[in-house]
Design a protein around this motif. Sequence first.
Motif, PDB file in Angstrom:
ATOM      1  N   GLN A  41      48.727  -8.416 160.757  1.00 23.24           N
ATOM      2  CA  GLN A  41      47.739  -9.377 160.265  1.00 23.24           C
ATOM      3  C   GLN A  41      47.131  -8.914 158.944  1.00 23.24           C
ATOM      4  O   GLN A  41      46.954  -9.711 158.016  1.00 23.24           O
ATOM      5  CB  GLN A  41      46.636  -9.582 161.307  1.00 23.24           C
ATOM      6  CG  GLN A  41      45.597 -10.588 160.862  1.00 23.24           C
ATOM      7  CD  GLN A  41      44.520 -10.806 161.916  1.00 23.24           C
ATOM      8  OE1 GLN A  41      44.457 -10.107 162.923  1.00 23.24           O
ATOM      9  NE2 GLN A  41      43.672 -11.773 161.683  1.00 23.24           N
ATOM     10  N   GLU A  42      46.821  -7.633 158.826  1.00 22.42           N
ATOM     11  CA  GLU A  42      46.241  -7.121 157.584  1.00 22.42           C
ATOM     12  C   GLU A  42      47.210  -7.275 156.416  1.00 22.42           C
ATOM     13  O   GLU A  42      46.796  -7.602 155.298  1.00 22.42           O
ATOM     14  CB  GLU A  42      45.839  -5.650 157.748  1.00 22.42           C
ATOM     15  CG  GLU A  42      45.240  -5.031 156.514  1.00 22.42           C
ATOM     16  CD  GLU A  42      43.948  -5.685 156.030  1.00 22.42           C
ATOM     17  OE1 GLU A  42      43.648  -5.579 154.823  1.00 22.42           O
ATOM     18  OE2 GLU A  42      43.231  -6.308 156.839  1.00 22.42           O
ATOM     19  N   VAL A  43      48.495  -7.064 156.654  1.00 22.44           N
ATOM     20  CA  VAL A  43      49.498  -7.254 155.595  1.00 22.44           C
ATOM     21  C   VAL A  43      49.432  -8.693 155.093  1.00 22.44           C
ATOM     22  O   VAL A  43      49.359  -8.950 153.886  1.00 22.44           O
ATOM     23  CB  VAL A  43      50.920  -6.915 156.092  1.00 22.44           C
ATOM     24  CG1 VAL A  43      51.972  -7.375 155.085  1.00 22.44           C
ATOM     25  CG2 VAL A  43      51.053  -5.426 156.354  1.00 22.44           C
ATOM     26  N   TYR A  44      49.438  -9.634 156.014  1.00 24.98           N
ATOM     27  CA  TYR A  44      49.433 -11.043 155.614  1.00 24.98           C
ATOM     28  C   TYR A  44      48.107 -11.442 154.954  1.00 24.98           C
ATOM     29  O   TYR A  44      48.099 -12.231 154.008  1.00 24.98           O
ATOM     30  CB  TYR A  44      49.769 -11.941 156.798  1.00 24.98           C
ATOM     31  CG  TYR A  44      51.199 -11.745 157.274  1.00 24.98           C
ATOM     32  CD1 TYR A  44      52.254 -11.712 156.364  1.00 24.98           C
ATOM     33  CD2 TYR A  44      51.497 -11.567 158.609  1.00 24.98           C
ATOM     34  CE1 TYR A  44      53.560 -11.518 156.774  1.00 24.98           C
ATOM     35  CE2 TYR A  44      52.809 -11.380 159.042  1.00 24.98           C
ATOM     36  CZ  TYR A  44      53.831 -11.358 158.116  1.00 24.98           C
ATOM     37  OH  TYR A  44      55.122 -11.170 158.530  1.00 24.98           O
ATOM     38  N   LEU A  45      47.014 -10.891 155.427  1.00 22.12           N
ATOM     39  CA  LEU A  45      45.726 -11.179 154.788  1.00 22.12           C
ATOM     40  C   LEU A  45      45.701 -10.673 153.349  1.00 22.12           C
ATOM     41  O   LEU A  45      45.189 -11.351 152.453  1.00 22.12           O
ATOM     42  CB  LEU A  45      44.578 -10.557 155.582  1.00 22.12           C
ATOM     43  CG  LEU A  45      44.240 -11.239 156.899  1.00 22.12           C
ATOM     44  CD1 LEU A  45      43.207 -10.420 157.673  1.00 22.12           C
ATOM     45  CD2 LEU A  45      43.738 -12.645 156.666  1.00 22.12           C
ATOM     46  N   ARG A  46      46.248  -9.491 153.135  1.00 23.50           N
ATOM     47  CA  ARG A  46      46.297  -8.971 151.760  1.00 23.50           C
ATOM     48  C   ARG A  46      47.182  -9.840 150.878  1.00 23.50           C
ATOM     49  O   ARG A  46      46.883 -10.028 149.700  1.00 23.50           O
ATOM     50  CB  ARG A  46      46.787  -7.523 151.759  1.00 23.50           C
ATOM     51  CG  ARG A  46      45.750  -6.571 152.305  1.00 23.50           C
ATOM     52  CD  ARG A  46      46.178  -5.145 152.184  1.00 23.50           C
ATOM     53  NE  ARG A  46      45.222  -4.270 152.840  1.00 23.50           N
ATOM     54  CZ  ARG A  46      45.215  -2.957 152.704  1.00 23.50           C
ATOM     55  NH1 ARG A  46      46.103  -2.366 151.929  1.00 23.50           N
ATOM     56  NH2 ARG A  46      44.331  -2.229 153.345  1.00 23.50           N
ATOM     57  N   LEU A  47      48.259 -10.351 151.439  1.00 18.32           N
ATOM     58  CA  LEU A  47      49.133 -11.233 150.664  1.00 18.32           C
ATOM     59  C   LEU A  47      48.414 -12.525 150.285  1.00 18.32           C
ATOM     60  O   LEU A  47      48.647 -13.077 149.206  1.00 18.32           O
ATOM     61  CB  LEU A  47      50.410 -11.545 151.444  1.00 18.32           C
ATOM     62  CG  LEU A  47      51.368 -10.369 151.633  1.00 18.32           C
ATOM     63  CD1 LEU A  47      52.490 -10.751 152.590  1.00 18.32           C
ATOM     64  CD2 LEU A  47      51.922  -9.899 150.307  1.00 18.32           C
ATOM     65  N   LEU A  48      47.546 -12.989 151.158  1.00 22.17           N
ATOM     66  CA  LEU A  48      46.786 -14.208 150.861  1.00 22.17           C
ATOM     67  C   LEU A  48      45.776 -14.002 149.736  1.00 22.17           C
ATOM     68  O   LEU A  48      45.342 -14.961 149.116  1.00 22.17           O
ATOM     69  CB  LEU A  48      46.066 -14.711 152.115  1.00 22.17           C
ATOM     70  CG  LEU A  48      46.953 -15.356 153.172  1.00 22.17           C
ATOM     71  CD1 LEU A  48      46.162 -15.601 154.449  1.00 22.17           C
ATOM     72  CD2 LEU A  48      47.571 -16.649 152.662  1.00 22.17           C
ATOM     73  N   ARG A  49      45.432 -12.755 149.466  1.00 21.26           N
ATOM     74  CA  ARG A  49      44.460 -12.450 148.408  1.00 21.26           C
ATOM     75  C   ARG A  49      45.088 -12.265 147.025  1.00 21.26           C
ATOM     76  O   ARG A  49      44.385 -12.007 146.059  1.00 21.26           O
ATOM     77  CB  ARG A  49      43.689 -11.184 148.760  1.00 21.26           C
ATOM     78  CG  ARG A  49      42.786 -11.357 149.948  1.00 21.26           C
ATOM     79  CD  ARG A  49      41.945 -10.101 150.159  1.00 21.26           C
ATOM     80  NE  ARG A  49      41.718  -9.934 151.566  1.00 21.26           N
ATOM     81  CZ  ARG A  49      41.939  -8.822 152.251  1.00 21.26           C
ATOM     82  NH1 ARG A  49      42.366  -7.747 151.643  1.00 21.26           N
ATOM     83  NH2 ARG A  49      41.718  -8.777 153.526  1.00 21.26           N
ATOM     84  N   ILE A  50      46.385 -12.373 146.931  1.00 13.45           N
ATOM     85  CA  ILE A  50      47.066 -12.191 145.645  1.00 13.45           C
ATOM     86  C   ILE A  50      46.653 -13.323 144.716  1.00 13.45           C
ATOM     87  O   ILE A  50      46.748 -14.493 145.073  1.00 13.45           O
ATOM     88  CB  ILE A  50      48.597 -12.202 145.831  1.00 13.45           C
ATOM     89  CG1 ILE A  50      49.022 -11.065 146.750  1.00 13.45           C
ATOM     90  CG2 ILE A  50      49.300 -12.113 144.478  1.00 13.45           C
ATOM     91  CD1 ILE A  50      50.450 -11.175 147.203  1.00 13.45           C
ATOM     92  N   PRO A  51      46.204 -12.996 143.508  1.00 11.74           N
ATOM     93  CA  PRO A  51      45.733 -14.035 142.592  1.00 11.74           C
ATOM     94  C   PRO A  51      46.802 -15.052 142.198  1.00 11.74           C
ATOM     95  O   PRO A  51      46.531 -16.236 142.134  1.00 11.74           O
ATOM     96  CB  PRO A  51      45.254 -13.269 141.358  1.00 11.74           C
ATOM     97  CG  PRO A  51      45.188 -11.844 141.758  1.00 11.74           C
ATOM     98  CD  PRO A  51      46.027 -11.663 142.971  1.00 11.74           C
ATOM     99  N   ASP A  52      48.020 -14.598 141.924  1.00 10.08           N
ATOM    100  CA  ASP A  52      49.061 -15.511 141.459  1.00 10.08           C
ATOM    101  C   ASP A  52      50.394 -15.117 142.083  1.00 10.08           C
ATOM    102  O   ASP A  52      51.091 -14.238 141.570  1.00 10.08           O
ATOM    103  CB  ASP A  52      49.139 -15.475 139.928  1.00 10.08           C
ATOM    104  CG  ASP A  52      50.085 -16.513 139.365  1.00 10.08           C
ATOM    105  OD1 ASP A  52      50.558 -17.383 140.128  1.00 10.08           O
ATOM    106  OD2 ASP A  52      50.359 -16.458 138.154  1.00 10.08           O
ATOM    107  N   VAL A  53      50.761 -15.786 143.171  1.00 12.36           N
ATOM    108  CA  VAL A  53      51.982 -15.423 143.890  1.00 12.36           C
ATOM    109  C   VAL A  53      53.247 -15.717 143.085  1.00 12.36           C
ATOM    110  O   VAL A  53      54.299 -15.138 143.358  1.00 12.36           O
ATOM    111  CB  VAL A  53      52.058 -16.118 145.270  1.00 12.36           C
ATOM    112  CG1 VAL A  53      50.954 -15.614 146.176  1.00 12.36           C
ATOM    113  CG2 VAL A  53      52.049 -17.619 145.156  1.00 12.36           C
ATOM    114  N   GLN A  54      53.167 -16.563 142.085  1.00 15.82           N
ATOM    115  CA  GLN A  54      54.348 -16.885 141.277  1.00 15.82           C
ATOM    116  C   GLN A  54      54.797 -15.702 140.416  1.00 15.82           C
ATOM    117  O   GLN A  54      55.922 -15.686 139.937  1.00 15.82           O
ATOM    118  CB  GLN A  54      54.093 -18.101 140.363  1.00 15.82           C
ATOM    119  CG  GLN A  54      54.091 -19.423 141.093  1.00 15.82           C
ATOM    120  CD  GLN A  54      52.820 -19.672 141.882  1.00 15.82           C
ATOM    121  OE1 GLN A  54      51.760 -19.158 141.548  1.00 15.82           O
ATOM    122  NE2 GLN A  54      52.925 -20.444 142.949  1.00 15.82           N
TER     123      GLN A  54
END
Length: 173
Positions: A41-54
């Motif tokens: 869950q923490e891995v996915y939460l950190r991924l959701l915080r990425i400013p620009d996934v592109q």
Amino acid sequence: MPTEDHQAFVNELVQEHGQRLRSFLARRLHGAGADLPDLVQEVYLRLLRIPDVQTIRSPRAYLFTVAIHVLHQHRLNLASSPEAVDIAEALPMLQARSGDNPAEQVEAWDRLEGFYEVLGELPPKTYAVFVLHRQYGYSREEIASQLGLSYAMVKKHLAQALVHCRRRLDAME
């Protein structure tokens, strides 16, 4: 607040690599399997915080890099419990300059994964000393103070870590 792009990005990673991520983390937990859902869950939460996934060129590599950081933060938190050694932060990243060649990226990832496995074999105090010195640039005196060790013990743990890593990495090649 995550955008639809963020959620789509994470959902795609979950679909494509979710089981491999769980296996990857489970192999490295060494008896702390109850923490696996929290780490995932923490891995996915950190991924959701990425400013620009592109801007992420290799989502799989990025996912596992984040997972490594989460795992090491978890180890450090465990190590700072009253019955363990106090530790600060995670492992040094091997900076592999693999360019755009997928074969080189896979090879670099395998080397990195092997390095983290070798570090995971270190005793907690030795691991802590190595990480604080190599990753965060703490002096031996600062490490001694932070971990409540003598300067000589810090030197001993650092030497043990370096010898262990060299032997194991040489054996892998």
